[in-house]
Design a protein around this motif. Sequence first.
Motif, PDB file in Angstrom:
ATOM      1  N   VAL A   1       0.822  -1.211   0.000  1.00  0.00           N
ATOM      2  CA  VAL A   1       0.000   0.000   0.000  1.00  0.00           C
ATOM      3  C   VAL A   1       0.855   1.259   0.000  1.00  0.00           C
ATOM      4  O   VAL A   1       0.628   2.171  -0.793  1.00  0.00           O
ATOM      5  N   VAL A   2       1.850   1.317   0.873  1.00  0.00           N
ATOM      6  CA  VAL A   2       2.662   2.524   1.007  1.00  0.00           C
ATOM      7  C   VAL A   2       3.869   2.499   0.074  1.00  0.00           C
ATOM      8  O   VAL A   2       4.155   3.471  -0.615  1.00  0.00           O
ATOM      9  N   GLY A   3       4.573   1.387   0.055  1.00  0.00           N
ATOM     10  CA  GLY A   3       5.789   1.301  -0.747  1.00  0.00           C
ATOM     11  C   GLY A   3       5.546   0.987  -2.200  1.00  0.00           C
ATOM     12  O   GLY A   3       6.469   1.010  -3.007  1.00  0.00           O
ATOM     13  N   HIS A   4       4.296   0.669  -2.530  1.00  0.00           N
ATOM     14  CA  HIS A   4       3.928   0.284  -3.893  1.00  0.00           C
ATOM     15  C   HIS A   4       4.796  -0.863  -4.407  1.00  0.00           C
ATOM     16  O   HIS A   4       5.094  -0.948  -5.596  1.00  0.00           O
ATOM     17  N   ALA A   5       5.201  -1.726  -3.475  1.00  0.00           N
ATOM     18  CA  ALA A   5       5.979  -2.908  -3.857  1.00  0.00           C
ATOM     19  C   ALA A   5       5.057  -3.877  -4.577  1.00  0.00           C
ATOM     20  O   ALA A   5       3.866  -3.967  -4.277  1.00  0.00           O
ATOM     21  N   SER A   6       5.618  -4.603  -5.503  1.00  0.00           N
ATOM     22  CA  SER A   6       4.822  -5.633  -6.173  1.00  0.00           C
ATOM     23  C   SER A   6       4.519  -6.736  -5.165  1.00  0.00           C
ATOM     24  O   SER A   6       5.188  -6.862  -4.137  1.00  0.00           O
ATOM     25  N   ARG A   7       3.528  -7.515  -5.489  1.00  0.00           N
ATOM     26  CA  ARG A   7       3.166  -8.637  -4.615  1.00  0.00           C
ATOM     27  C   ARG A   7       4.362  -9.571  -4.437  1.00  0.00           C
ATOM     28  O   ARG A   7       4.630 -10.047  -3.332  1.00  0.00           O
TER      29      ARG A   7
ATOM     30  N   LEU B   1      -5.793   3.764   9.081  1.00  0.00           N
ATOM     31  CA  LEU B   1      -5.039   4.867   9.688  1.00  0.00           C
ATOM     32  C   LEU B   1      -4.324   5.716   8.643  1.00  0.00           C
ATOM     33  O   LEU B   1      -4.304   6.942   8.739  1.00  0.00           O
ATOM     34  N   ILE B   2      -3.744   5.058   7.662  1.00  0.00           N
ATOM     35  CA  ILE B   2      -3.046   5.801   6.601  1.00  0.00           C
ATOM     36  C   ILE B   2      -4.029   6.669   5.827  1.00  0.00           C
ATOM     37  O   ILE B   2      -3.771   7.847   5.565  1.00  0.00           O
ATOM     38  N   GLU B   3      -5.172   6.101   5.469  1.00  0.00           N
ATOM     39  CA  GLU B   3      -6.185   6.865   4.724  1.00  0.00           C
ATOM     40  C   GLU B   3      -6.739   8.013   5.556  1.00  0.00           C
ATOM     41  O   GLU B   3      -6.968   9.106   5.057  1.00  0.00           O
ATOM     42  N   ARG B   4      -6.971   7.749   6.821  1.00  0.00           N
ATOM     43  CA  ARG B   4      -7.598   8.731   7.700  1.00  0.00           C
ATOM     44  C   ARG B   4      -6.657   9.891   8.052  1.00  0.00           C
ATOM     45  O   ARG B   4      -7.070  11.042   8.082  1.00  0.00           O
ATOM     46  N   THR B   5      -5.393   9.558   8.344  1.00  0.00           N
ATOM     47  CA  THR B   5      -4.461  10.588   8.809  1.00  0.00           C
ATOM     48  C   THR B   5      -3.603  11.160   7.692  1.00  0.00           C
ATOM     49  O   THR B   5      -3.051  12.248   7.850  1.00  0.00           O
ATOM     50  N   GLY B   6      -3.434  10.410   6.613  1.00  0.00           N
ATOM     51  CA  GLY B   6      -2.538  10.839   5.553  1.00  0.00           C
ATOM     52  C   GLY B   6      -1.070  10.632   5.912  1.00  0.00           C
ATOM     53  O   GLY B   6      -0.175  11.014   5.169  1.00  0.00           O
ATOM     54  N   ASN B   7      -0.814  10.024   7.050  1.00  0.00           N
ATOM     55  CA  ASN B   7       0.544   9.776   7.527  1.00  0.00           C
ATOM     56  C   ASN B   7       0.890   8.310   7.301  1.00  0.00           C
ATOM     57  O   ASN B   7       0.276   7.430   7.896  1.00  0.00           O
TER      58      ASN B   7
ATOM     59  N   PRO C   1       0.624   3.537  11.109  1.00  0.00           N
ATOM     60  CA  PRO C   1       0.586   2.165  11.642  1.00  0.00           C
ATOM     61  C   PRO C   1       1.707   1.901  12.648  1.00  0.00           C
ATOM     62  O   PRO C   1       1.540   1.103  13.574  1.00  0.00           O
ATOM     63  N   ALA C   2       2.833   2.574  12.494  1.00  0.00           N
ATOM     64  CA  ALA C   2       3.928   2.428  13.454  1.00  0.00           C
ATOM     65  C   ALA C   2       3.519   2.971  14.822  1.00  0.00           C
ATOM     66  O   ALA C   2       3.829   2.374  15.857  1.00  0.00           O
ATOM     67  N   ILE C   3       2.815   4.076  14.815  1.00  0.00           N
ATOM     68  CA  ILE C   3       2.329   4.658  16.071  1.00  0.00           C
ATOM     69  C   ILE C   3       1.312   3.720  16.716  1.00  0.00           C
ATOM     70  O   ILE C   3       1.337   3.506  17.933  1.00  0.00           O
ATOM     71  N   TYR C   4       0.439   3.134  15.924  1.00  0.00           N
ATOM     72  CA  TYR C   4      -0.531   2.151  16.416  1.00  0.00           C
ATOM     73  C   TYR C   4       0.197   0.964  17.046  1.00  0.00           C
ATOM     74  O   TYR C   4      -0.159   0.504  18.126  1.00  0.00           O
ATOM     75  N   LEU C   5       1.246   0.482  16.381  1.00  0.00           N
ATOM     76  CA  LEU C   5       2.007  -0.647  16.901  1.00  0.00           C
ATOM     77  C   LEU C   5       2.676  -0.299  18.226  1.00  0.00           C
ATOM     78  O   LEU C   5       2.711  -1.120  19.145  1.00  0.00           O
ATOM     79  N   ILE C   6       3.184   0.904  18.351  1.00  0.00           N
ATOM     80  CA  ILE C   6       3.785   1.333  19.616  1.00  0.00           C
ATOM     81  C   ILE C   6       2.733   1.337  20.721  1.00  0.00           C
ATOM     82  O   ILE C   6       2.997   0.885  21.842  1.00  0.00           O
ATOM     83  N   ALA C   7       1.541   1.828  20.422  1.00  0.00           N
ATOM     84  CA  ALA C   7       0.469   1.852  21.423  1.00  0.00           C
ATOM     85  C   ALA C   7       0.101   0.428  21.870  1.00  0.00           C
ATOM     86  O   ALA C   7      -0.035   0.162  23.073  1.00  0.00           O
ATOM     87  N   ILE C   8      -0.018  -0.493  20.926  1.00  0.00           N
ATOM     88  CA  ILE C   8      -0.339  -1.884  21.260  1.00  0.00           C
ATOM     89  C   ILE C   8       0.803  -2.510  22.046  1.00  0.00           C
ATOM     90  O   ILE C   8       0.586  -3.259  23.006  1.00  0.00           O
TER      91      ILE C   8
END
Length: 192
Positions: free
Chosen positions: A14-20, A137-143, A147-154
């Motif tokens: 999604v973010v890096g546009h890496a191929s599958r 989160l990416i769509e909502r915040t544009g950041n 997801p890294a911040i979410y992972l830190i919270a979890i």
Amino acid sequence: MVHYSLSFFTYMQVVGHASRTTALLASLGALIFAAALCPFVGRYADRVGRRKTILTAGTCLIVAVFPAYTLAGSGEWWASLIGAMLMAVGAVICGVVTAVLLSEQFPTRVRYTASALCYNVSYTIFGGTAPLVATWLIERTGNNLSPAIYLIAITLLAMWGGLRLPESSHRALDADESEWRHAPEPFMRPTT
């Protein structure tokens, strides 16, 4: 490990546009690396105890999360692989200690049911929704790093809960059976 791998796999695409293929190969490399780490982490957890291992896992995840997500967002195979391997360290430590820790928290007669219930409910809530939450989160915040911040919270939540558990690494699994024996049966069937 699998839930982290799925959300990271999604992030690479999604973010890096890496191929599958690129995302799958990076994930595969990280999983092989993670499998090789398991015996070493098991020895570490037995030597220092469960609580210190939980602290180590959380610290590794918090320290690695931003560099790992930045590398995975590059879309390049080698960078995504390194990012996935950075995340794998904390995820492996967490995964290895969780299996043992859960077994040591419950008496023998309910051990399998109780540990399976705790693990699978948590896995469903946090691991199963991770790719969806990361994308949202990416769509909502544009950041792209949200997801890294979410992972830190979890991770902080898991560390808080894990450090509240009693240290169980140096006691026999049946050491507390006498205390548990007199407790009411949690899943009693009605007698006829």
